[in-house]
Design an enzyme around this catalytic site. Structure first.
Site, mmCIF file in Angstrom:
data_model
loop_
_atom_site.group_PDB
_atom_site.id
_atom_site.type_symbol
_atom_site.label_atom_id
_atom_site.label_comp_id
_atom_site.label_asym_id
_atom_site.label_seq_id
_atom_site.Cartn_x
_atom_site.Cartn_y
_atom_site.Cartn_z
ATOM 1 N N ASN A 37 46.350 28.185 27.469
ATOM 2 C CA ASN A 37 45.458 27.029 27.544
ATOM 3 C C ASN A 37 44.795 26.731 26.198
ATOM 4 O OD1 ASN A 37 44.034 24.934 28.582
ATOM 5 N ND2 ASN A 37 42.840 26.140 30.048
ATOM 6 N N HIS A 122 37.302 29.579 44.188
ATOM 7 C CA HIS A 122 36.140 29.230 43.363
ATOM 8 C C HIS A 122 35.214 28.320 44.161
ATOM 9 C CE1 HIS A 122 38.270 29.892 39.225
ATOM 10 N NE2 HIS A 122 38.435 30.897 40.042
ATOM 11 N N ARG A 147 34.200 33.102 44.612
ATOM 12 C CA ARG A 147 33.520 33.217 43.334
ATOM 13 C C ARG A 147 32.459 32.133 43.269
ATOM 14 N NH1 ARG A 147 35.918 31.927 37.331
ATOM 15 N NH2 ARG A 147 35.162 29.820 37.881
ATOM 16 N N TYR A 159 29.980 26.865 32.064
ATOM 17 C CA TYR A 159 31.293 27.300 32.511
ATOM 18 C C TYR A 159 31.381 27.294 34.032
ATOM 19 C CZ TYR A 159 34.889 30.206 34.283
ATOM 20 O OH TYR A 159 35.943 30.636 35.023
ATOM 21 N N ASP A 214 31.617 35.163 37.582
ATOM 22 C CA ASP A 214 32.232 35.295 36.259
ATOM 23 C C ASP A 214 31.191 35.016 35.184
ATOM 24 O OD1 ASP A 214 35.447 34.057 35.004
ATOM 25 O OD2 ASP A 214 33.910 35.294 34.058
ATOM 26 N N HIS A 216 31.727 35.364 32.054
ATOM 27 C CA HIS A 216 32.529 34.676 31.030
ATOM 28 C C HIS A 216 32.120 35.052 29.608
ATOM 29 C CE1 HIS A 216 35.378 31.300 30.103
ATOM 30 N NE2 HIS A 216 35.855 31.726 31.240
ATOM 31 N N GLU A 240 32.518 39.632 36.501
ATOM 32 C CA GLU A 240 33.695 39.494 35.643
ATOM 33 C C GLU A 240 33.281 39.178 34.205
ATOM 34 O OE1 GLU A 240 36.375 36.533 37.077
ATOM 35 O OE2 GLU A 240 37.518 36.469 35.231
ATOM 36 N N GLU A 266 41.024 39.078 31.292
ATOM 37 C CA GLU A 266 41.875 37.872 31.314
ATOM 38 C C GLU A 266 42.247 37.410 29.905
ATOM 39 O OE1 GLU A 266 39.137 35.234 33.380
ATOM 40 O OE2 GLU A 266 39.060 34.010 31.583
ATOM 41 N N ARG A 287 42.330 42.312 34.834
ATOM 42 C CA ARG A 287 42.376 40.868 35.068
ATOM 43 C C ARG A 287 43.481 40.117 34.344
ATOM 44 N NH1 ARG A 287 41.213 37.364 38.041
ATOM 45 N NH2 ARG A 287 39.937 35.957 36.802
ATOM 46 N N ASP A 320 45.356 27.051 34.974
ATOM 47 C CA ASP A 320 46.129 26.983 33.742
ATOM 48 C C ASP A 320 47.156 28.097 33.605
ATOM 49 O OD1 ASP A 320 43.148 27.856 33.207
ATOM 50 O OD2 ASP A 320 44.371 29.050 31.845
ATOM 51 N N GLU A 343 43.149 35.951 42.491
ATOM 52 C CA GLU A 343 42.443 34.695 42.231
ATOM 53 C C GLU A 343 43.356 33.533 42.602
ATOM 54 O OE1 GLU A 343 41.418 34.110 38.155
ATOM 55 O OE2 GLU A 343 40.070 32.454 38.572
ATOM 56 N N TRP A 406 32.336 31.221 24.776
ATOM 57 C CA TRP A 406 32.413 30.262 25.890
ATOM 58 C C TRP A 406 32.905 30.947 27.133
ATOM 59 C CZ3 TRP A 406 36.707 28.527 28.771
ATOM 60 C CH2 TRP A 406 36.365 27.510 29.681
HETATM 61 C C1 GCO Z 1 38.917 32.656 35.499
HETATM 62 C C2 GCO Z 1 38.887 32.266 34.049
HETATM 63 C C3 GCO Z 1 39.203 30.826 33.780
HETATM 64 C C4 GCO Z 1 39.296 30.610 32.289
HETATM 65 C C5 GCO Z 1 40.475 29.732 31.990
HETATM 66 C C6 GCO Z 1 40.653 29.536 30.501
HETATM 67 O O1 GCO Z 1 38.210 33.605 35.862
HETATM 68 O O2 GCO Z 1 39.738 32.035 36.204
HETATM 69 O O3 GCO Z 1 37.662 32.673 33.468
HETATM 70 O O4 GCO Z 1 38.305 29.976 34.383
HETATM 71 O O5 GCO Z 1 38.129 30.046 31.780
HETATM 72 O O6 GCO Z 1 41.603 30.333 32.542
HETATM 73 O O7 GCO Z 1 41.813 28.779 30.269
HETATM 74 MG MG MG Z 2 37.326 34.643 34.277
#
Ligand code: GCO
Ligand code: MG
Length: 406
Positions: A37, A122, A147, A159, A214, A216, A240, A266, A287, A320, A343, A406
């Site tokens: 992404n 989500h 989530r 976010y 999350d 993030h 997360e 992730e 993740r 994504d 997820e 971010w």
């Molecule tokens: C999640 C991730 C996504 C990411 C995204 C970035 O837990 O699914 O944090 O929300 O922000 O995949 O491209």
């Molecule tokens: Mg995440």
């Protein structure tokens, strides 16, 4: 069976996806997801310029050797672009091998270890009221794990939330702008706000539903420790990405102060990114997406390493990751013993025009079919109707303008 051609497709049905198609001299085809992404064309170039020419003529059955050839042969190891390219090749070769065996891929990974794959969705809302409505909708859809991502008072955007009144699940962070969108962040406001959100959601829905959140990458280790301790009364399923984890040892500080389960990875693309986290049991869930961490071959090794420490798979499944990469996750989820949860952010409706999938969702769980291979088909004609458009993920700044994670 030899690889005869390697083709890379870039399409944007609702969002950008990069898909690799390998074709063998026996007419079998395999698909791989190479979507990164915000940096999609970097992987496209890597595949087209540096990988595809090496694949033609190779034994399509030699998956491990091809993985090692692409990983060690590049000399410059690891990294999100390289590992996404290797992942796409690996997925496509496993797809081909399973089709040649006329079996669904999970059968080649050891067969089913369970009857269904518990999923989490989500729930999002700028206000706590909107968030509550979103959680209720997910419960009505059958999810038992949700989530929760609220807005933060005083911020313009944050976010996981599109903003007031956005459609459920419509959160797509990558924006088609000349430059990345700049979001604002205030850690103190966030830390003050989140415990109340969890309390309100718990009061509303009770102790049964599993609530995930999350962070993030936005807290320091001590802030993450403080948040974890503050949320313990609400029994989160996990927190997360509580803190950036390139410094894996930072999680040991968090671990000292809270028993809230931790999910990390992730943004990781190699088993080595997890080595201390797993060895020292600093996390509870792994993740990485199959698409970002080198494919089925690599993720299987990561899953087995994590299993030694009772750490479970919770493969990244946002919109994504393409339906090809998502299907690969489900096959691995079904076969490994240490499956945690999957997820399921779902894909844009337009993606269904391009990706025809055999996996299904029902009553809080995902199911695979017995179709051979990954069970996904790619419509190249339909894809051509959705040309690529560059899109950037946002960046984040503190009130004083300092760039933040971010
Ligand atoms: C999640 C991730 C996504 C990411 C995204 C970035 O837990 O699914 O944090 O929300 O922000 O995949 O491209
Ligand atoms: Mg995440």
């Amino acid at each position: 069976m030899k690889i005869e051609s390697a083709e890379v497709f870039v399409a944007s049905p609702g969002r950008n996806y990069v898909t690799l198609k390998l074709t063998t001299d026996t007419g079998l085809t395999g698909l791989g997801d190479a979507t990164l992404n915000g940096r999609e064309l970097a992987v496209v170039a890597y595949l087209q310029e540096h990988v595809a020419p090496l694949l033609v003529g190779r034994d399509a059955h030699a998956i491990e050797d091809t993985w090692q050839y692409l990983y060690r042969g590049a000399y410059w190891r690891r990294g999100p672009v390289t590992m996404a390219a290797i992942a796409a090749v690996d997925m496509a070769l496993w797809d081909i091998k399973a089709k040649a065996a006329q079996m669904p891929l999970y059968q080649l990974l050891g067969g089913p270890s369970r009857t269904k794959l518990r999923a989490y969705a989500h729930a999002t809302g700028w206000s706590t009221g909107e968030l509550i409505a979103s959680v209720q909708q997910r419960i009505d859809e059958g999810f038992t794990a949700v989530r929760i991502q609220p807005g933060v008072p005083g911020l313009n955007r944050t976010y996981g939330v599109n903003g007031a009144g956005s459609a459920l699940g419509a959160y797509e962070p990558a924006a088609r702008l000349a430059l990345p969108e700049e979001e604002d962040w205030d850690t103190s406001a966030y830390m003050r706000h989140i415990p109340g959100v969890f309390g309100t959601v718990r009061d509303k829905f009770g102790p049964e539903i599993d609530l995930l959140h999350d962070v993030h990458h936005r807290l320091t280790p001590i802030q993450a420790a403080k948040l974890g301790a503050a949320l313990e009364p609400f029994n989160p399923f996990w927190l997360e990405d509580v803190t950036p984890a390139e410094n894996q040892a930072a999680l040991s500080l968090v671990r000292t102060h809270t028993t809230v389960p931790l999910a990390i990875g992730e943004t990781f693309n190699s088993i080595f990114d997890y080595q201390i986290l797993i060895r020292d049991q600093l996390i509870d869930y792994v993740r990485s997406a199959v698409t970002h961490a080198g494919g089925i071959t690599a993720m299987r090794k990561l899953a087995d390493y994590a299993a030694l420490y009772q750490i479970k798979l919770a493969i990244h499944g946002p919109s994504d990751i393409s339906p090809v990469g998502f299907a690969a996750a489900l096959h691995l989820d079904l076969a490994v013993h240490n499956f945690g949860i999957q997820e399921y952010m779902m894909h844009p409706v337009q993606a269904r025009d391009v990706f025809d999938v055999d996996y299904t969702y029902a009553d809080g769980a995902l199911y695979l079919s017995d179709s051979p291979g990954l069970g996904v088909r790619y419509d190249e004609t339909a894809a051509a109707a959705y040309p690529y458009e560059r899109a950037y993920l946002p960046v984040n700044r503190l009130k004083d303008g300092t760039l933040h994670d971010w």
